[in-house]
Design a protein around this motif. Structure first.
Motif, PDB file in Angstrom:
ATOM      1  N   UNK A  12      85.868  -2.581 -55.659  1.00 31.95           N
ATOM      2  CA  UNK A  12      84.481  -1.764 -55.898  1.00 31.95           C
ATOM      3  C   UNK A  12      83.762  -2.225 -57.113  1.00 31.95           C
ATOM      4  N   UNK A  13      82.559  -2.016 -57.159  1.00 35.02           N
ATOM      5  CA  UNK A  13      81.770  -2.274 -58.246  1.00 35.02           C
ATOM      6  C   UNK A  13      80.361  -1.420 -58.286  1.00 35.02           C
ATOM      7  N   UNK A  89      81.360   6.380 -59.016  1.00 30.07           N
ATOM      8  CA  UNK A  89      82.045   5.621 -57.758  1.00 30.07           C
ATOM      9  C   UNK A  89      83.082   6.475 -57.240  1.00 30.07           C
ATOM     10  N   UNK A  90      83.333   6.567 -56.136  1.00 27.97           N
ATOM     11  CA  UNK A  90      84.789   7.310 -55.660  1.00 27.97           C
ATOM     12  C   UNK A  90      85.066   6.623 -54.323  1.00 27.97           C
ATOM     13  N   UNK A  91      86.479   6.579 -54.353  1.00 32.54           N
ATOM     14  CA  UNK A  91      87.364   6.022 -53.351  1.00 32.54           C
ATOM     15  C   UNK A  91      88.068   7.021 -52.662  1.00 32.54           C
ATOM     16  N   UNK A  92      87.807   7.240 -51.560  1.00 34.86           N
ATOM     17  CA  UNK A  92      88.430   8.300 -50.576  1.00 34.86           C
ATOM     18  C   UNK A  92      88.376   9.699 -51.658  1.00 34.86           C
ATOM     19  N   UNK A  93      87.241   9.723 -51.950  1.00 39.62           N
ATOM     20  CA  UNK A  93      86.984  11.155 -52.742  1.00 39.62           C
ATOM     21  C   UNK A  93      87.418  11.242 -54.172  1.00 39.62           C
ATOM     22  N   UNK A  94      88.168  10.297 -54.645  1.00 35.77           N
ATOM     23  CA  UNK A  94      88.851  10.148 -55.953  1.00 35.77           C
ATOM     24  C   UNK A  94      87.678   9.269 -56.897  1.00 35.77           C
ATOM     25  N   UNK A 152      82.227   5.525 -52.087  1.00 38.33           N
ATOM     26  CA  UNK A 152      80.835   6.281 -52.351  1.00 38.33           C
ATOM     27  C   UNK A 152      80.416   5.884 -53.627  1.00 38.33           C
ATOM     28  N   UNK A 153      79.379   5.310 -53.590  1.00 39.54           N
ATOM     29  CA  UNK A 153      78.475   4.882 -54.947  1.00 39.54           C
ATOM     30  C   UNK A 153      77.567   5.955 -55.159  1.00 39.54           C
ATOM     31  N   UNK A 154      77.621   6.838 -55.961  1.00 36.68           N
ATOM     32  CA  UNK A 154      76.113   7.902 -56.100  1.00 36.68           C
ATOM     33  C   UNK A 154      75.465   7.390 -57.503  1.00 36.68           C
ATOM     34  N   UNK A 158      68.672   8.615 -56.524  1.00 35.05           N
ATOM     35  CA  UNK A 158      68.754   7.631 -55.176  1.00 35.05           C
ATOM     36  C   UNK A 158      69.598   8.461 -53.991  1.00 35.05           C
ATOM     37  N   UNK A 159      70.902   8.742 -54.497  1.00 32.10           N
ATOM     38  CA  UNK A 159      71.628   9.362 -53.435  1.00 32.10           C
ATOM     39  C   UNK A 159      73.117   8.735 -53.280  1.00 32.10           C
ATOM     40  N   UNK A 160      73.623   8.855 -52.355  1.00 37.73           N
ATOM     41  CA  UNK A 160      75.117   8.290 -52.136  1.00 37.73           C
ATOM     42  C   UNK A 160      74.983   7.299 -51.087  1.00 37.73           C
ATOM     43  N   UNK A 161      75.726   6.058 -51.514  1.00 39.65           N
ATOM     44  CA  UNK A 161      75.793   4.992 -50.715  1.00 39.65           C
ATOM     45  C   UNK A 161      77.322   4.932 -50.067  1.00 39.65           C
ATOM     46  N   UNK A 162      77.446   5.160 -48.884  1.00 44.22           N
ATOM     47  CA  UNK A 162      78.835   5.325 -48.524  1.00 44.22           C
ATOM     48  C   UNK A 162      79.137   3.971 -47.600  1.00 44.22           C
ATOM     49  N   UNK A 163      80.348   3.265 -47.752  1.00 48.18           N
ATOM     50  CA  UNK A 163      80.930   2.164 -47.295  1.00 48.18           C
ATOM     51  C   UNK A 163      82.015   2.400 -46.805  1.00 48.18           C
ATOM     52  N   UNK A 164      82.464   2.369 -45.440  1.00 47.52           N
ATOM     53  CA  UNK A 164      83.776   2.411 -45.071  1.00 47.52           C
ATOM     54  C   UNK A 164      84.256   0.932 -44.931  1.00 47.52           C
ATOM     55  N   UNK A 165      85.607   0.934 -45.210  1.00 46.89           N
ATOM     56  CA  UNK A 165      86.258  -0.267 -45.353  1.00 46.89           C
ATOM     57  C   UNK A 165      87.046  -0.649 -43.988  1.00 46.89           C
TER      58      UNK A 165
END
Length: 178
Positions: A12-13, A89-94, A152-154, A158-165
């Motif tokens: 992620x970035x 950036x959060x990965x699975x909430x972390x 999740x990139x916030x 702008x808001x939150x961009x959510x990307x399921x992998x």
């Protein structure tokens, strides 16, 4: 976002994305500023194993659908990244990345002017601005995204961009160029 199972090291970035709204070629700062259509969040997902195939990073950053953008485009009169916007950036909430757009090495107009010096920019083109510390490849031990992870990139304003992998089981191997 889906990548094949042989694309190892998906990372992620979180980034600020600048969307071009007018043609730019060899622009100065003033022209570049006037050509900004708006800003949004980006996740510059990178396949680290493919970044190491050669001295060029392009293969690792050019897999299908690896630059999700959104959730909305915010115009420059509504948002000023130079004033400072929280970027996380959060990965699975972390929480894995936390930064501020005021800390970017180069601001949006400087980047667009620079890029327009060597390539023409057109309306709709997107330029990413860089990522805060905390990418998976930089952790000890290195961490990669797995099937089912949610990134999740916030970006403030702008808001939150959510990307399921999703990791696609291909049953094939891929080799480096010989």
């Amino acid at each position: 976002m889906t990548v094949p199972d042989w694309a190892e090291g998906l990372d992620w970035e979180a980034e600020l994305a600048v969307v071009v709204g007018a043609p730019l070629h060899r622009a100065d700062r003033h022209e570049a500023t006037a050509a900004i259509a708006g800003y949004t969040a980006a996740n510059d997902l990178s396949v680290r194993s493919w970044q190491r195939h050669t001295g060029q990073w392009l293969p690792g950053k050019a897999f299908d659908a690896t630059t999700p953008l959104g959730p909305v485009l915010v115009t420059p009169d509504e948002l000023d990244p130079a004033a400072g916007l929280a970027l996380t950036c959060r990965v699975d909430g972390e929480l894995v990345q936390s930064g501020d757009t005021a800390d970017l090495v180069f601001d949006a107009p400087a980047l667009l002017a620079y890029v327009s010096a060597f390539t023409r920019l057109s309306p709709g083109d997107v330029v990413l601005t860089g990522t805060p510390a905390g990418v998976g490849a930089g952790t000890t031990p290195p961490r990669a995204l797995a099937d089912g992870d949610v990134v999740e990139v916030e970006l403030a304003g702008v808001g939150v961009l959510t990307t399921p992998i999703r990791i696609e089981k291909t049953g094939t191997e891929h080799r480096e160029c010989a």
